[in-house]
Design a protein around this motif. Sequence first.
Motif, PDB file in Angstrom:
ATOM      1  N   GLY A 424     -39.501  -9.721 -26.382  1.00 56.92           N
ATOM      2  CA  GLY A 424     -38.526  -8.989 -25.587  1.00 56.92           C
ATOM      3  C   GLY A 424     -37.870  -7.848 -26.339  1.00 56.92           C
ATOM      4  N   LEU A 425     -38.018  -7.851 -27.674  1.00 58.60           N
ATOM      5  CA  LEU A 425     -37.467  -6.754 -28.473  1.00 58.60           C
ATOM      6  C   LEU A 425     -38.201  -5.441 -28.225  1.00 58.60           C
ATOM      7  N   ALA A 426     -39.283  -5.498 -27.461  1.00 56.51           N
ATOM      8  CA  ALA A 426     -40.005  -4.257 -27.137  1.00 56.51           C
ATOM      9  C   ALA A 426     -39.107  -3.275 -26.401  1.00 56.51           C
ATOM     10  N   SER A 427     -38.103  -3.790 -25.697  1.00 58.63           N
ATOM     11  CA  SER A 427     -37.188  -2.894 -24.984  1.00 58.63           C
ATOM     12  C   SER A 427     -36.370  -2.040 -25.946  1.00 58.63           C
ATOM     13  N   THR A 428     -36.171  -2.504 -27.185  1.00 61.73           N
ATOM     14  CA  THR A 428     -35.396  -1.726 -28.156  1.00 61.73           C
ATOM     15  C   THR A 428     -36.166  -0.524 -28.680  1.00 61.73           C
ATOM     16  N   THR A 429     -37.477  -0.480 -28.480  1.00 66.68           N
ATOM     17  CA  THR A 429     -38.262   0.641 -28.978  1.00 66.68           C
ATOM     18  C   THR A 429     -37.964   1.929 -28.222  1.00 66.68           C
ATOM     19  N   TYR A 430     -37.351   1.822 -27.035  1.00 70.21           N
ATOM     20  CA  TYR A 430     -37.006   3.007 -26.259  1.00 70.21           C
ATOM     21  C   TYR A 430     -35.616   3.532 -26.604  1.00 70.21           C
ATOM     22  N   THR A 440     -41.263  -4.240 -34.660  1.00 73.34           N
ATOM     23  CA  THR A 440     -42.466  -4.321 -35.493  1.00 73.34           C
ATOM     24  C   THR A 440     -42.373  -5.469 -36.495  1.00 73.34           C
ATOM     25  N   ILE A 441     -41.226  -5.604 -37.147  1.00 73.58           N
ATOM     26  CA  ILE A 441     -41.072  -6.651 -38.162  1.00 73.58           C
ATOM     27  C   ILE A 441     -41.148  -8.034 -37.533  1.00 73.58           C
ATOM     28  N   PHE A 442     -40.403  -8.257 -36.473  1.00 75.23           N
ATOM     29  CA  PHE A 442     -40.351  -9.592 -35.869  1.00 75.23           C
ATOM     30  C   PHE A 442     -41.706 -10.006 -35.297  1.00 75.23           C
ATOM     31  N   ASN A 443     -42.405  -9.086 -34.650  1.00 80.76           N
ATOM     32  CA  ASN A 443     -43.659  -9.466 -34.001  1.00 80.76           C
ATOM     33  C   ASN A 443     -44.835  -9.494 -34.965  1.00 80.76           C
ATOM     34  N   SER A 444     -44.774  -8.726 -36.034  1.00 81.65           N
ATOM     35  CA  SER A 444     -45.860  -8.824 -37.017  1.00 81.65           C
ATOM     36  C   SER A 444     -45.735 -10.076 -37.861  1.00 81.65           C
ATOM     37  N   LEU A 445     -44.556 -10.684 -37.902  1.00 78.58           N
ATOM     38  CA  LEU A 445     -44.332 -11.898 -38.699  1.00 78.58           C
ATOM     39  C   LEU A 445     -44.241 -13.151 -37.830  1.00 78.58           C
ATOM     40  N   GLN A 446     -44.827 -13.122 -36.658  1.00 75.30           N
ATOM     41  CA  GLN A 446     -44.796 -14.296 -35.791  1.00 75.30           C
ATOM     42  C   GLN A 446     -45.470 -15.498 -36.436  1.00 75.30           C
ATOM     43  N   GLY A 447     -46.517 -15.242 -37.184  1.00 71.99           N
ATOM     44  CA  GLY A 447     -47.205 -16.338 -37.858  1.00 71.99           C
ATOM     45  C   GLY A 447     -46.320 -17.031 -38.875  1.00 71.99           C
ATOM     46  N   LEU A 448     -45.503 -16.271 -39.589  1.00 68.64           N
ATOM     47  CA  LEU A 448     -44.581 -16.859 -40.568  1.00 68.64           C
ATOM     48  C   LEU A 448     -43.542 -17.725 -39.864  1.00 68.64           C
ATOM     49  N   PHE A 449     -43.009 -17.252 -38.740  1.00 68.00           N
ATOM     50  CA  PHE A 449     -42.031 -18.042 -37.997  1.00 68.00           C
ATOM     51  C   PHE A 449     -42.659 -19.320 -37.446  1.00 68.00           C
ATOM     52  N   THR A 450     -43.901 -19.227 -36.992  1.00 66.43           N
ATOM     53  CA  THR A 450     -44.606 -20.417 -36.509  1.00 66.43           C
ATOM     54  C   THR A 450     -44.790 -21.426 -37.636  1.00 66.43           C
ATOM     55  N   PHE A 451     -45.089 -20.934 -38.837  1.00 65.76           N
ATOM     56  CA  PHE A 451     -45.241 -21.817 -39.991  1.00 65.76           C
ATOM     57  C   PHE A 451     -43.924 -22.516 -40.314  1.00 65.76           C
ATOM     58  N   LEU A 452     -42.818 -21.795 -40.286  1.00 64.92           N
ATOM     59  CA  LEU A 452     -41.511 -22.402 -40.558  1.00 64.92           C
ATOM     60  C   LEU A 452     -41.167 -23.457 -39.508  1.00 64.92           C
ATOM     61  N   TRP A 453     -41.512 -23.182 -38.254  1.00 65.23           N
ATOM     62  CA  TRP A 453     -41.269 -24.174 -37.197  1.00 65.23           C
ATOM     63  C   TRP A 453     -42.122 -25.417 -37.415  1.00 65.23           C
ATOM     64  N   ALA A 454     -43.388 -25.236 -37.775  1.00 68.87           N
ATOM     65  CA  ALA A 454     -44.256 -26.382 -38.047  1.00 68.87           C
ATOM     66  C   ALA A 454     -43.756 -27.178 -39.248  1.00 68.87           C
ATOM     67  N   LEU A 455     -43.288 -26.474 -40.267  1.00 64.83           N
ATOM     68  CA  LEU A 455     -42.749 -27.142 -41.447  1.00 64.83           C
ATOM     69  C   LEU A 455     -41.496 -27.940 -41.088  1.00 64.83           C
ATOM     70  N   ALA A 456     -40.644 -27.375 -40.248  1.00 67.05           N
ATOM     71  CA  ALA A 456     -39.439 -28.092 -39.826  1.00 67.05           C
ATOM     72  C   ALA A 456     -39.792 -29.331 -39.022  1.00 67.05           C
ATOM     73  N   LEU A 457     -40.798 -29.237 -38.174  1.00 68.70           N
ATOM     74  CA  LEU A 457     -41.221 -30.407 -37.406  1.00 68.70           C
ATOM     75  C   LEU A 457     -41.782 -31.488 -38.309  1.00 68.70           C
ATOM     76  N   SER A 458     -42.514 -31.080 -39.334  1.00 69.48           N
ATOM     77  CA  SER A 458     -43.073 -32.053 -40.277  1.00 69.48           C
ATOM     78  C   SER A 458     -41.965 -32.780 -41.027  1.00 69.48           C
ATOM     79  N   CYS A 459     -40.966 -32.025 -41.504  1.00 74.30           N
ATOM     80  CA  CYS A 459     -39.841 -32.655 -42.210  1.00 74.30           C
ATOM     81  C   CYS A 459     -39.047 -33.546 -41.267  1.00 74.30           C
ATOM     82  N   LYS A 460     -38.857 -33.093 -40.013  1.00 77.99           N
ATOM     83  CA  LYS A 460     -38.123 -33.884 -39.031  1.00 77.99           C
ATOM     84  C   LYS A 460     -38.859 -35.174 -38.715  1.00 77.99           C
ATOM     85  N   SER A 461     -40.180 -35.107 -38.663  1.00 75.27           N
ATOM     86  CA  SER A 461     -40.970 -36.291 -38.367  1.00 75.27           C
ATOM     87  C   SER A 461     -40.802 -37.343 -39.457  1.00 75.27           C
ATOM     88  N   ARG A 462     -40.812 -36.907 -40.708  1.00 72.64           N
ATOM     89  CA  ARG A 462     -40.633 -37.859 -41.798  1.00 72.64           C
ATOM     90  C   ARG A 462     -39.223 -38.431 -41.812  1.00 72.64           C
TER      91      ARG A 462
END
Length: 484
Positions: A424-430, A440-462
């Motif tokens: 939704g930050l695409a609206s800020t480009t105008y 650009t920064i937030f959407n190019s780093l989506q994979g990093l955010f997904t990794f942090l979410w997966a890591l948090a779920l793993s820690c939460k599971s334990r």
Amino acid sequence: MTCTLRRRMFGFYRFMVNSTEEARVNTTIEHSVQIPSSALKKSRGNSTDEDVLLLTTVISSSFFKNITSRNLRRKRSQPLSKQPVKIKGTVLRDQVLVVKAGNTPVKNLTEPIRLIFNRKQTVGNGTCVFWQDPESGNKTGRWSTEGCETSSTANEFHCRCNHLSFFAVLVNPNISIDKKDAKSLEYITYVGSAVSALFLFISLFIYIGLHRRRPEKAIRMHIQLSVALLCLHLGFLFCSFWLLLLKEVEVGWVCKSLGLFLHWSLLATFTWIALEGFHLYLLLVRVFNIYVQRYLLKLSVVGWGLPTLAVAACGICGVYGKSSLVIRDSQNNTSTSQICWLSSDFPQRHIVSYSTVAFLCLVILCNSCMLGLVVFKLWRIRVGQGGYESSSDWKKMTKEAGPRIWKDCVTVLGLSCVLGLPWGLASTTYVSTLGIYIFTIFNSLQGLFTFLWALALSCKSRTDGNSSVKDPSSQKMMTTSFNN
């Protein structure tokens, strides 16, 4: 062109043309006009002379003042069909093409007049318009599309109008940024996509490990979304570097295939983001009635099937190929980059682009509502936990308030990334160049955010495995409901 006399006076081109033949005039290098003989005959009126005076010129758009909001308010009392419609856009090169013939007004033609506007540089979508004279009670006129049709190629705008008037093309202006900013954004995009692809690959192993310990539906959906995101970032890198490294001149089947794959992975990402929001809806709204037979199979058919059907239809139409991206800075200098995407030579590529953006907007709107529901649920839980019976209970709740707020914030931020709200930050480009950097920064780093979410779920599971009895509160249910 049947021209017997040509004279230029103060930028005006005057021609004596034969009304029995079609007239073709190249007013400038960037403008040309084709007038059918039926229009020339109509411009003669009652005259028996076959020769007609044709006048063409190009003038500045500054002479034309568009209708004001005050005029629009005056028109509110009129029926909607008679109210003027304000067309957004700027006049192409600030130039207006004037075409006049004979002494009689020419309108309502059965055979249209053809006008060609050379676009040279890549601009946004264009609309052919003419200047409509002021109506009674108005001091200003307006640009109108009535009687005009628009088509375009990679280098030209083609207008077909049923009258003679003042013509122009309204286009959406490109974003003007400096070359240094453009280069920086390019590096951020490439590096961010490479980093995201790496962390998405790692996230898949984390999710697979989680699924082995807890075979839950939400984890399998996270896996599907991670695969779609991985395909998206890898597809973007391949599509960007194919023409850059191999210097391909002719658009071959490889570039078309890469463009198809990039579009497919983009649609698949949006679809799985929408399905994540749908799953969250079932968990939070229909808590006691969420059983669906072959639930994951049906979601997979939707998540992968709809994008496949869409790109198959586009591929048959020949949408994909080499796309030229032109960035224009404040000094009117241009820089061009190429990518395998929607072909610049395909006239209807804007329809595909707009439909993709509309789908994204719908997904973001629905998922934003889901996130708002999550925040409301968290607030209700906090209000329900606010009671205390003694001073010791009050002190304990006060100490735990800070960590709980942080946990809630982390939960909301994590869900925001999973639900695709950074798109939704695409609206800020105008708005400004800063908005382009943020998007650009937030959407190019989506994979990093997904990794942090997966890591948090793993820690939460334990943690849940070790202290499932110690924390039976509603907060635990809320912070882990999306994963269960």
